[in-house]
Design a protein around this motif. Structure first.
Motif, PDB file in Angstrom:
ATOM      1  N   GLN A   1       0.824  -1.215   0.000  1.00  0.00           N
ATOM      2  CA  GLN A   1       0.000   0.000   0.000  1.00  0.00           C
ATOM      3  C   GLN A   1       0.853   1.258   0.000  1.00  0.00           C
ATOM      4  O   GLN A   1       0.591   2.206  -0.748  1.00  0.00           O
ATOM      5  CB  GLN A   1      -0.930  -0.004   1.217  1.00  0.00           C
ATOM      6  N   ILE A   2       1.885   1.276   0.852  1.00  0.00           N
ATOM      7  CA  ILE A   2       2.766   2.442   0.904  1.00  0.00           C
ATOM      8  C   ILE A   2       3.495   2.616  -0.416  1.00  0.00           C
ATOM      9  O   ILE A   2       3.626   3.726  -0.932  1.00  0.00           O
ATOM     10  CB  ILE A   2       3.773   2.307   2.064  1.00  0.00           C
ATOM     11  N   LEU A   3       3.954   1.509  -0.991  1.00  0.00           N
ATOM     12  CA  LEU A   3       4.658   1.582  -2.273  1.00  0.00           C
ATOM     13  C   LEU A   3       3.732   2.112  -3.365  1.00  0.00           C
ATOM     14  O   LEU A   3       4.156   2.898  -4.230  1.00  0.00           O
ATOM     15  CB  LEU A   3       5.189   0.196  -2.648  1.00  0.00           C
ATOM     16  N   ALA A   4       2.467   1.705  -3.332  1.00  0.00           N
ATOM     17  CA  ALA A   4       1.498   2.175  -4.322  1.00  0.00           C
ATOM     18  C   ALA A   4       1.254   3.679  -4.175  1.00  0.00           C
ATOM     19  O   ALA A   4       1.184   4.415  -5.175  1.00  0.00           O
ATOM     20  CB  ALA A   4       0.191   1.417  -4.187  1.00  0.00           C
ATOM     21  N   VAL A   5       1.121   4.145  -2.933  1.00  0.00           N
ATOM     22  CA  VAL A   5       0.929   5.583  -2.703  1.00  0.00           C
ATOM     23  C   VAL A   5       2.144   6.367  -3.187  1.00  0.00           C
ATOM     24  O   VAL A   5       2.010   7.417  -3.826  1.00  0.00           O
ATOM     25  CB  VAL A   5       0.671   5.852  -1.204  1.00  0.00           C
ATOM     26  N   LEU A   6       3.329   5.850  -2.915  1.00  0.00           N
ATOM     27  CA  LEU A   6       4.551   6.513  -3.371  1.00  0.00           C
ATOM     28  C   LEU A   6       4.630   6.543  -4.894  1.00  0.00           C
ATOM     29  O   LEU A   6       5.066   7.535  -5.481  1.00  0.00           O
ATOM     30  CB  LEU A   6       5.780   5.808  -2.802  1.00  0.00           C
TER      31      LEU A   6
ATOM     32  N   VAL B   1       6.796  15.261  -3.011  1.00  0.00           N
ATOM     33  CA  VAL B   1       7.186  13.936  -2.524  1.00  0.00           C
ATOM     34  C   VAL B   1       7.691  13.952  -1.080  1.00  0.00           C
ATOM     35  O   VAL B   1       7.354  13.054  -0.296  1.00  0.00           O
ATOM     36  CB  VAL B   1       8.263  13.330  -3.458  1.00  0.00           C
ATOM     37  N   ALA B   2       8.499  14.946  -0.713  1.00  0.00           N
ATOM     38  CA  ALA B   2       9.123  14.928   0.620  1.00  0.00           C
ATOM     39  C   ALA B   2       8.106  14.896   1.763  1.00  0.00           C
ATOM     40  O   ALA B   2       8.234  14.066   2.673  1.00  0.00           O
ATOM     41  CB  ALA B   2      10.075  16.108   0.770  1.00  0.00           C
ATOM     42  N   PRO B   3       7.097  15.774   1.765  1.00  0.00           N
ATOM     43  CA  PRO B   3       6.144  15.688   2.884  1.00  0.00           C
ATOM     44  C   PRO B   3       5.327  14.406   2.889  1.00  0.00           C
ATOM     45  O   PRO B   3       5.029  13.859   3.958  1.00  0.00           O
ATOM     46  CB  PRO B   3       5.258  16.925   2.689  1.00  0.00           C
ATOM     47  N   VAL B   4       4.961  13.896   1.699  1.00  0.00           N
ATOM     48  CA  VAL B   4       4.217  12.633   1.640  1.00  0.00           C
ATOM     49  C   VAL B   4       5.085  11.484   2.145  1.00  0.00           C
ATOM     50  O   VAL B   4       4.646  10.647   2.945  1.00  0.00           O
ATOM     51  CB  VAL B   4       3.729  12.353   0.204  1.00  0.00           C
ATOM     52  N   ALA B   5       6.345  11.452   1.699  1.00  0.00           N
ATOM     53  CA  ALA B   5       7.269  10.403   2.164  1.00  0.00           C
ATOM     54  C   ALA B   5       7.489  10.517   3.665  1.00  0.00           C
ATOM     55  O   ALA B   5       7.560   9.500   4.375  1.00  0.00           O
ATOM     56  CB  ALA B   5       8.597  10.514   1.417  1.00  0.00           C
ATOM     57  N   GLY B   6       7.592  11.752   4.154  1.00  0.00           N
ATOM     58  CA  GLY B   6       7.790  11.944   5.582  1.00  0.00           C
ATOM     59  C   GLY B   6       6.621  11.453   6.407  1.00  0.00           C
ATOM     60  O   GLY B   6       6.798  10.947   7.512  1.00  0.00           O
TER      61      GLY B   6
END
Length: 236
Positions: A4-9, A31-36
């Motif tokens: 799920q996390i990989l799909a969101v990324l 990307v940075a805030p979403v990854a954070g």
């Protein structure tokens, strides 16, 4: 990392690659805030590594519009400031990194939205390069200072010059992070796995970059960055 996390990324980096390939900025701000939020350990290595193929592509695509003089001053200052960004990572506890990334993102977005128009000179290039070297090495976010310098230049010049400066700086930051033990080869796995998503976003940007309303796209990116940064700070 879960599917799920990989799909969101994957969705996030595809959108970010499209936005930056079209407007010249936005990848790290998206990307940075979403990854954070998903996994703080992804910052900054995942963000830096993901941007390298995208910026290589954009810099080559619009190489005829590259501002070599400005890029030279920016890159020199950016490389000189890279160790300061590494020092920030050493000083800030991992549990506080989300707060720092969110704060840096919010400040960058506010600055980009509020600074008035100006004609850049050597001081502006050096200042933007120094700030970029600090913030991008520490958080993966470094676009706004460069966007401020080139915001009133032709879009192709902004895209190509910012991409070239990022490309050199990202390689330097990653090299220093690996050399000092702040990054491991295993951390590159997500960036490699998401190369197809990055390529898809970059390819789509090729279809629209010459006719996209860059001003509206820039506003969208900065508002998104502002909201994401605030969310990240509240979760820290």
């Amino acid at each position: 990392m879960s599917t799920q996390i990989l799909a969101v990324l994957a969705v996030t980096v595809a959108i970010a690659a499209f936005v930056q390939g079209s407007s010249g900025l936005g990848f790290a701000l998206i990307v940075a805030p979403v990854a954070g939020i998903l996994d703080p350990a992804l910052v900054p290595v995942f963000v830096l590594a993901s941007m390298i193929p995208l910026n290589l592509y954009v810099a080559w695509r619009e190489r005829s519009s590259l501002d070599l003089l400005g890029a030279g001053w920016i890159t020199g200052a950016r490389l000189a400031a890279t160790p300061a960004g590494l020092a920030v990572l050493w000083l800030i506890p991992e549990r506080s990194l989300g707060l720092f990334v969110g704060g840096a993102t919010v400040l960058a977005a506010v600055a980009s939205l509020t600074v008035p128009a100006f004609t850049p000179g050597r001081a502006a290039y050096v200042g933007a390069g120094a700030v970029t070297g600090l913030t991008e090495t520490a958080t993966g976010v470094g676009g706004p200072p460069l966007a401020l310098v080139y915001q009133h230049r032709p879009p192709a010049e902004l895209r190509s010059t910012v991409a070239a400066c990022f490309l050199i700086g990202e390689v330097a930051s990653l090299a220093l992070l690996f050399a000092t033990g702040k990054a491991e080869v295993a951390e590159l796995g997500e960036a490699v796995a998401l190369l197809p998503a990055i390529a898809a976003g970059a390819w789509l940007s090729r279809l629209v970059h010459h006719r996209l309303d860059a001003r509206r796209m820039r506003l969208f990116v900065l508002v998104f960055a502002l909201v994401s940064g605030l969310v990240l700070m509240l979760r820290a």
